[in-house]
Scaffold this motif. Structure first.
Motif, PDB file in Angstrom:
ATOM      1  N   GLN A  15      47.551  39.536 -50.176  1.00 20.37           N
ATOM      2  CA  GLN A  15      46.972  40.646 -50.926  1.00 20.37           C
ATOM      3  C   GLN A  15      46.096  40.133 -52.062  1.00 20.37           C
ATOM      4  OE1 GLN A  15      50.591  42.706 -51.981  1.00 20.37           O
ATOM      5  NE2 GLN A  15      50.343  44.224 -50.343  1.00 20.37           N
ATOM      6  N   SER A  16      46.546  39.078 -52.730  1.00 22.94           N
ATOM      7  CA  SER A  16      45.759  38.493 -53.811  1.00 22.94           C
ATOM      8  C   SER A  16      44.437  37.938 -53.286  1.00 22.94           C
ATOM      9  CB  SER A  16      46.559  37.390 -54.505  1.00 22.94           C
ATOM     10  OG  SER A  16      45.833  36.835 -55.577  1.00 22.94           O
ATOM     11  N   GLU A  17      44.454  37.380 -52.096  1.00 19.36           N
ATOM     12  CA  GLU A  17      43.213  36.887 -51.484  1.00 19.36           C
ATOM     13  C   GLU A  17      42.255  38.041 -51.226  1.00 19.36           C
ATOM     14  OE1 GLU A  17      40.566  34.031 -50.039  1.00 19.36           O
ATOM     15  OE2 GLU A  17      42.423  33.803 -51.185  1.00 19.36           O
ATOM     16  N   CYS A  18      42.785  39.177 -50.840  1.00 22.73           N
ATOM     17  CA  CYS A  18      41.934  40.362 -50.640  1.00 22.73           C
ATOM     18  C   CYS A  18      41.334  40.840 -51.959  1.00 22.73           C
ATOM     19  CB  CYS A  18      42.737  41.493 -50.001  1.00 22.73           C
ATOM     20  SG  CYS A  18      43.319  41.148 -48.335  1.00 22.73           S
ATOM     21  N   TYR A  19      42.097  40.760 -53.029  1.00 18.78           N
ATOM     22  CA  TYR A  19      41.619  41.211 -54.334  1.00 18.78           C
ATOM     23  C   TYR A  19      40.642  40.228 -54.977  1.00 18.78           C
ATOM     24  CZ  TYR A  19      45.493  44.598 -54.259  1.00 18.78           C
ATOM     25  OH  TYR A  19      46.348  45.605 -53.930  1.00 18.78           O
ATOM     26  N   HIS A  20      40.940  38.923 -54.873  1.00 22.08           N
ATOM     27  CA  HIS A  20      40.225  37.940 -55.686  1.00 22.08           C
ATOM     28  C   HIS A  20      39.592  36.795 -54.892  1.00 22.08           C
ATOM     29  CE1 HIS A  20      42.522  40.081 -58.646  1.00 22.08           C
ATOM     30  NE2 HIS A  20      43.657  39.576 -58.227  1.00 22.08           N
ATOM     31  N   GLY A  21      39.733  36.779 -53.576  1.00 26.10           N
ATOM     32  CA  GLY A  21      39.241  35.657 -52.776  1.00 26.10           C
ATOM     33  C   GLY A  21      37.728  35.639 -52.639  1.00 26.10           C
ATOM     34  N   ARG A  22      37.226  34.626 -51.994  1.00 21.34           N
ATOM     35  CA  ARG A  22      35.785  34.448 -51.833  1.00 21.34           C
ATOM     36  C   ARG A  22      35.154  35.562 -51.001  1.00 21.34           C
ATOM     37  NH1 ARG A  22      34.317  29.115 -53.047  1.00 21.34           N
ATOM     38  NH2 ARG A  22      32.531  29.194 -51.644  1.00 21.34           N
ATOM     39  N   MET A  23      35.941  36.170 -50.108  1.00 22.52           N
ATOM     40  CA  MET A  23      35.418  37.222 -49.239  1.00 22.52           C
ATOM     41  C   MET A  23      35.837  38.611 -49.711  1.00 22.52           C
ATOM     42  SD  MET A  23      33.906  35.231 -47.119  1.00 22.52           S
ATOM     43  CE  MET A  23      33.436  36.350 -45.813  1.00 22.52           C
ATOM     44  N   ARG A  24      36.172  38.746 -50.990  1.00 21.68           N
ATOM     45  CA  ARG A  24      36.758  40.003 -51.485  1.00 21.68           C
ATOM     46  C   ARG A  24      35.797  41.187 -51.417  1.00 21.68           C
ATOM     47  NH1 ARG A  24      36.049  37.076 -56.617  1.00 21.68           N
ATOM     48  NH2 ARG A  24      34.348  38.038 -57.802  1.00 21.68           N
ATOM     49  N   ASP A  25      34.488  40.940 -51.373  1.00 21.60           N
ATOM     50  CA  ASP A  25      33.519  42.037 -51.369  1.00 21.60           C
ATOM     51  C   ASP A  25      33.210  42.546 -49.973  1.00 21.60           C
ATOM     52  OD1 ASP A  25      33.265  41.976 -54.147  1.00 21.60           O
ATOM     53  OD2 ASP A  25      31.761  40.384 -54.054  1.00 21.60           O
TER      54      ASP A  25
ATOM     55  N   SER B 126      39.129  46.894 -47.180  1.00 17.91           N
ATOM     56  CA  SER B 126      39.717  48.033 -46.477  1.00 17.91           C
ATOM     57  C   SER B 126      40.732  47.613 -45.425  1.00 17.91           C
ATOM     58  CB  SER B 126      38.597  48.864 -45.827  1.00 17.91           C
ATOM     59  OG  SER B 126      39.126  49.933 -45.097  1.00 17.91           O
ATOM     60  N   HIS B 127      40.264  46.927 -44.399  1.00 17.27           N
ATOM     61  CA  HIS B 127      41.112  46.676 -43.234  1.00 17.27           C
ATOM     62  C   HIS B 127      42.290  45.763 -43.557  1.00 17.27           C
ATOM     63  CE1 HIS B 127      38.067  48.759 -41.015  1.00 17.27           C
ATOM     64  NE2 HIS B 127      37.141  47.840 -41.289  1.00 17.27           N
ATOM     65  N   SER B 128      42.015  44.645 -44.223  1.00 20.85           N
ATOM     66  CA  SER B 128      43.092  43.685 -44.471  1.00 20.85           C
ATOM     67  C   SER B 128      44.164  44.271 -45.376  1.00 20.85           C
ATOM     68  CB  SER B 128      42.516  42.402 -45.092  1.00 20.85           C
ATOM     69  OG  SER B 128      41.649  41.767 -44.195  1.00 20.85           O
ATOM     70  N   LEU B 129      43.742  44.940 -46.454  1.00 18.26           N
ATOM     71  CA  LEU B 129      44.722  45.544 -47.358  1.00 18.26           C
ATOM     72  C   LEU B 129      45.553  46.610 -46.653  1.00 18.26           C
ATOM     73  CD1 LEU B 129      42.758  45.855 -50.732  1.00 18.26           C
ATOM     74  CD2 LEU B 129      44.794  44.477 -50.299  1.00 18.26           C
ATOM     75  N   SER B 130      44.904  47.409 -45.795  1.00 17.85           N
ATOM     76  CA  SER B 130      45.642  48.446 -45.060  1.00 17.85           C
ATOM     77  C   SER B 130      46.654  47.826 -44.112  1.00 17.85           C
ATOM     78  CB  SER B 130      44.659  49.324 -44.277  1.00 17.85           C
ATOM     79  OG  SER B 130      43.777  49.983 -45.159  1.00 17.85           O
ATOM     80  N   ASN B 131      46.241  46.775 -43.426  1.00 19.49           N
ATOM     81  CA  ASN B 131      47.154  46.116 -42.492  1.00 19.49           C
ATOM     82  C   ASN B 131      48.336  45.482 -43.224  1.00 19.49           C
ATOM     83  OD1 ASN B 131      45.546  46.818 -40.324  1.00 19.49           O
ATOM     84  ND2 ASN B 131      44.398  44.886 -40.341  1.00 19.49           N
ATOM     85  N   LEU B 132      48.061  44.874 -44.396  1.00 19.98           N
ATOM     86  CA  LEU B 132      49.151  44.272 -45.160  1.00 19.98           C
ATOM     87  C   LEU B 132      50.114  45.331 -45.686  1.00 19.98           C
ATOM     88  CD1 LEU B 132      47.181  41.537 -47.144  1.00 19.98           C
ATOM     89  CD2 LEU B 132      48.919  41.140 -45.400  1.00 19.98           C
ATOM     90  N   GLU B 133      49.595  46.496 -46.054  1.00 20.61           N
ATOM     91  CA  GLU B 133      50.468  47.570 -46.516  1.00 20.61           C
ATOM     92  C   GLU B 133      51.343  48.089 -45.373  1.00 20.61           C
ATOM     93  OE1 GLU B 133      52.430  50.227 -48.827  1.00 20.61           O
ATOM     94  OE2 GLU B 133      51.161  48.544 -49.429  1.00 20.61           O
ATOM     95  N   GLU B 134      50.765  48.203 -44.189  1.00 19.26           N
ATOM     96  CA  GLU B 134      51.561  48.628 -43.032  1.00 19.26           C
ATOM     97  C   GLU B 134      52.632  47.594 -42.708  1.00 19.26           C
ATOM     98  OE1 GLU B 134      51.534  51.478 -41.377  1.00 19.26           O
ATOM     99  OE2 GLU B 134      50.076  52.206 -42.849  1.00 19.26           O
ATOM    100  N   LEU B 135      52.267  46.302 -42.818  1.00 23.18           N
ATOM    101  CA  LEU B 135      53.240  45.242 -42.574  1.00 23.18           C
ATOM    102  C   LEU B 135      54.363  45.293 -43.596  1.00 23.18           C
ATOM    103  CD1 LEU B 135      54.001  42.654 -40.993  1.00 23.18           C
ATOM    104  CD2 LEU B 135      52.602  41.374 -42.624  1.00 23.18           C
TER     105      LEU B 135
END
Length: 989
Positions: free
Chosen positions: A818-828, A834-843
């Protein structure tokens, strides 16, 4: 006519014919026929001259046939004749083509004109000297003479040929000497000039391409302070001092794990590791340090607080034979290194290695932290790396000898207000590093070789040396930090505020390098490592190339942030030193820019270094260009005179091409590394966080009793900072409750939903009872209160994660992702947002959520709340307590209070002193004013501002909305606008 007269006549006739031919009206330089005929005639002249010399030698009456002189002279004449014959044979081959084996015949395929043209291109007219004919040759013994016979040339071995005759080649030897002298006197100086020119040109390119942008990246401004926080800055009081028991700090390797050592260090900001150095190593090192103290120069000495009777200097790894054993023993201490790997990541970097000595008469230093609270990792973990110092005394040290004083737990504080008074009152000294481990009474001192590790945000000081019978207190200090992560550009920098008095050749080293320190020393390896250019690939303990902090990157941070050693006055000293070396150095390094003014908006100042570096680089390139141009001119002119056009320009091209290609290849390589690409592309300039957005929820200021769920931490490279909130009072309370109740939330055990619901309710109540709340970061990093349902979900997932090691590891890994989604190199990217954060929340729902039925089941009597009717005495006691609570406020020194000024309102401050007789107080107000003789009747305890409360900010009445993590207030103007203002500028109407 005798033989001599016939030879004279033959030679005379040949000369006459040659002179006659030369009178022809033809181009004697380029006519092939003329050159060919003259060459053949000259060959006959030389052959006749050799025959005449042989005749003259043989006619000498004083020499017998067995004379040694004749045995030397005759073979030499035969050798000369053989050379002449060989020359003639080569001409026949040039004219008529190669002969068959044993014979030389004219080639029918080639016309005489073609042969003459070939010969003219391969030969030139003879000048008459024997060198041009090539009479002396080591291979002359194999030469034969060609004699024309009926149109066919037959090869006949020369007479009197001596196979044992071996002579040296003066021409080849002279050629070698000439080449050597040319290389030494012409090529080498020119190559040096080219090297200087290309070096300066490359350095200028590297500076403007890489290091100017790095300065922009690491510049720390007010905007960064207000937006890049990962923690909150809290005021500390005496309750924040975590311990006064030395046993709480001692790490016992025989009974403790590195994980426990990490938690102790994080909680107290310090820990003690016994027996790091051996007695023999310390004795040698101490002797050398005392010797250096007696011979310190002004340039070597490090300035200290209260420096009378104190000495300090940086230590190089190869400065003395006593140094490498110290470094090796530190690097090979297993418990220390395993703990450092957990605290700061694998193989941390060395950023300082010094010695400090204090002798009898040294006075107390003032309390201080080595790092700035607003410019260090504790509150800005994604902008700075954690910094720790390891203190190791080289003798047993008592309290009176100046054992270090410290305030355990003060590293978590957000500012320095009141810390000096708190630490003075506590006066905790590290004068017993064995504590419970002591075997004798004499062990209750700071034992030599025991290491004291502490965070550089910790408040500490060096006490005075007051023992007249005590020896000098010699202390080794090694400062350690995270190393830069990976091959890409690490946006973090070393913390601000301290001197980092590291010897130049110690930059770039990591802990594992110290274990094999000898392999990193010597020219040019330590120079390349220090500058960040090249480092040997790994060592015996690591096959990977791991870099510490290189000098140039650190210098960029210290220059742009106006740090010690890189301020305007330091530049003035350097320029004056350079100017003393003469006019050339004064021109190249003597530029002195003007000092800029302090920018209160950005908290920055232009200290002149960037202007100096820009101008100096331009001057160096200009001077090198002039030197290069002049050198090129003289090199070409002298080369043409010495060796001709072809050789000169060939060498000129090779020298420039080789040196230029080496530097171009290096710059190309650096530009295509992950580090170089990030800087050139602008990726390094990006903030570690997303751009700020407008939010509807107003932030609040956390206190130490709140439970914090951070979204700005939880990345693997942050290492120990990922668990720093474990020692927030509220988080400690939550984790103790999780440890107590997590078993009821294990998915392998079907606990009643009502039981789980009751546990969640009890946890919420327990946190509320200590004055805590559940807080999390919003999109801007500010702290907000989630809804009750969201807070329950966060607590429930913590309980499920704590139920077994597997779910605990999965919970941490989900946080990393989740932190990578918020602050990683590909965060924009849409994928991350959208997709990664949603999938992590479902997981997370699948792994950590438990379905609890809304139907309330009958619970056991053990969990049913008991109804109790209070007795008359209990009611009376309760009424009495209510009366006590209504008692009038009695001020105490140190209380946070408000004082009312007529018609101006209530102003916040702290009581400094109380005059009981006059019933007045002295108050230090938050806005900086200090007033005495204030009536106690107009004083009341300060209560935190509440959202929606009417306040006065900077003289304007408005509405209080919340507090940022930096401590600044958010207010809403009556016009509807939102403004950020300093809390010290707020009062109640």
């Amino acid at each position: 006519m005798d033989n001599g007269e016939s030879l004279d006549k033959k030679r005379k006739d040949l000369r006459t014919l040659i002179d006659h031919i030369k009178q022809l009206d033809v181009d004697r330089e380029n006519d092939p026929a003329l050159k060919c005929v003259l060459s053949r005639l000259m060959t006959e002249v030389r052959r006749s001259e050799v025959e005449e010399m042989r005749r003259h030698i043989m006619s000498c009456p004083s020499l017998s046939p067995d004379s040694a002189a004749l045995k030397t002279a005759l073979p030499a004449l035969s050798e000369a004749m053989a050379h002449i014959a060989e020359r003639d044979r080569k001409y026949q081959m040039s004219l008529f083509g190669p002969p068959p084996p044993g014979l030389t015949v004219a080639s029918p395929q080639r016309t005489p004109d073609d042969a003459l043209s070939a010969a003219s291109s391969r030969d030139s007219s003879f000048s008459g000297d024997l060198d041009q004919i090539g009479i002396i040759n080591d291979n002359a013994a194999a030469t034969v003479t060609t004699i024309p016979m009926d149109g066919v040339s037959k090869q006949v071995p020369p007479k009197d040929q001596s196979k044992e005759s071996k002579t040296k080649k003066p021409s080849r030897k002279l050629s070698f000497i000439g080449t050597f002298l040319r290389s030494l006197l012409l090529d080498l100086p020119y190559a040096s000039v080219v090297l200087i020119f290309v070096s300066f040109l490359s350095a200028k390119h590297v500076y403007f391409t890489f290091y100017e942008p790095i300065m922009e990246v690491v510049q720390w401004t007010k905007v960064d302070i207000d937006t890049k926080y990962t923690n909150y800055r809290r005021d500390c009081d005496v309750s924040d001092i975590s311990t006064t028991n030395i046993d709480d700090l001692i790490i016992d390797p025989s009974s403790m794990t590195p994980e426990e050592a990490r938690e102790i260090t994080h909680k107290h900001g310090m820990s003690i590791f016994p027996n790091i150095l051996s007695e023999e190593t310390m004795a040698e090192m101490r002797k050398w340090v005392l010797y250096r103290n007696a011979n310190l120069s002004e340039d070597d000495e490090i300035p200290l607080i209260s420096n009378k009777h104190r000495w300090s200097f940086p230590i190089g790894a190869d400065e003395d034979p006593s140094v490498p054993p110290v470094l090796r023993e530190i690097a090979n201490h297993v418990m220390l290194q395993n703990s450092l790997d957990l605290i700061m990541g694998e193989d941390p970097a060395i950023v300082e290695f010094t010695a400090i000595t204090s002798a009898y008469g040294a006075e107390d230093q003032h309390w201080h932290a080595d790092n700035d609270f607003t410019g260090s990792q504790m509150h800005y973990a994604r902008s700075f790396v954690p910094m720790y110092s390891l203190f190791i005394p080289l003798q047993d040290t008592t309290a009176r000898m100046g054992a270090t004083s410290a305030c355990p737990g003060s590293h978590l504080c957000g500012n320095e207000d009141g810390l000096t008074e708190i630490c003075d009152r506590l006066n905790f000294q590290v004068h017993d590093t064995r504590g419970r481990l002591a075997e004798t009474e004499e062990d209750h001192v700071w034992k030599s070789g025991d290491g004291y590790l502490f965070h550089l945000n910790t408040y500490h000081r060096g006490p005075g040396h007051t023992d007249p019978n005590g020896i000098e207190r010699v202390m080794l200090i090694m400062s350690i930090s995270n190393r830069p992560v990976g091959s890409q550009f690490d946006k973090r920098q070393i913390s601000l505020g301290t001197s980092y008095s590291n010897k130049w050749d110690m930059w770039g080293l990591t802990m594992k390098d110290l274990a094999v320190i000898e392999t990193t020393l010597g020219f040019p390896w330590k120079h390349l490592r220090t500058l960040g250019i090249w480092k040997p690939k790994g060592n015996r303990r690591s096959h990977d190339k791991k870099w510490g902090w290189d000098y140039l990157t650190v210098a960029c941070s210290r220059i742009i942030n106006d740090q010690m050693g890189f301020r305007y006055e330091d530049l003035e000293v350097f320029v004056k030193k350079m100017s003393k070396f003469g006019p050339i150095f004064k021109y190249l390094f003597g530029y002195m820019p003007e000092e800029g003014e302090f920018d209160e908006k950005d908290y920055s100042i232009d200290n002149g270094y960037r202007d100096y570096l820009r101008e100096t680089s331009k001057r160096l390139v200009t001077a090198a260009s002039i030197l290069y141009s002049v050198s090129c001119f003289f090199y070409i002119v002298l080369g043409l005179v010495a060796t001709g056009f072809r050789s000169t320009f060939s060498r000129f091209f090779k020298i420039n091409a080789v040196i230029g290609l080496i530097f171009y290849s290096w710059i190309y390589y650096v530009s295509n590394t992950g580090w170089g690409k990030d800087i050139i592309s602008g990726e390094a300039m990006k903030s570690p966080f997303r751009d700020r957005v407008t939010t509807t929820t107003m932030p609040t200021m956390p206190n130490k009793y709140d439970v914090l769920f951070s979204k700005r931490l939880h990345s693997p490279f942050l290492s120990g900072m990922n668990v720093i909130h474990n020692h927030q009072v509220g988080n400690e309370k939550l984790y103790s409750l999780v440890s107590q109740y997590s078993g009821a939330f294990s998915k392998s055990y079907d606990s009643p939903p009502d039981l789980q619901r009751k546990i969640l309710e009890n946890i919420s109540n327990d946190i509320a009872q200590i004055g805590g709340r559940f807080l999390e970061n919003d999109a801007n990093g500010d702290w907000i209160e989630p809804s009750k349902e969201e807070a329950t979900t966060l607590v429930r997932r913590s309980l499920v994660a704590g139920s077994n090691p597997i779910t605990r590891a999965l919970y941490q890994e989900v946080k990393y992702l989740q932190s990578e989604c918020y602050h990683g190199r590909m965060r924009d990217t849409v994928m991350m947002q959208s997709h990664s954060l949603s999938n992590l929340e479902e997981l997370s729902k699948v792994i950590f959520d438990i379905k609890m039925s809304d139907k309330t089941k009958k619970i056991s009597s053990a969990l049913r709340p008991r109804h109790h009717i209070p007795t008359k005495n209990e009611m009376r006691r309760k009424f009495k307590d209510m009366k006590v609570n209504k008692k009038k406020y009695i001020p105490k020194v140190g209380d946070a209070v408000e004082y009312v000024f007529d018609e101006e309102g209530w102003f916040r401050g702290k009581i400094v002193s109380i005059q009981k007789r006059s019933r007045t107080v002295a108050i230090q107000f938050a806005d900086g004013d200090y007033s005495t003789d204030l009536s106690m009747r107009d004083v009341r305890p300060f209560e935190s501002y509440k959202q929606g409360e009417r306040i006065v900010a900077n003289g304007v009445e408005c509405t209080f909305e919340g507090i940022k993590a930096t401590g600044d207030a958010i207010v809403r103007l009556d016009t509807g606008g939102i403004r950020i203002t300093n809390m010290d500028r707020i009062s109640r109407p």
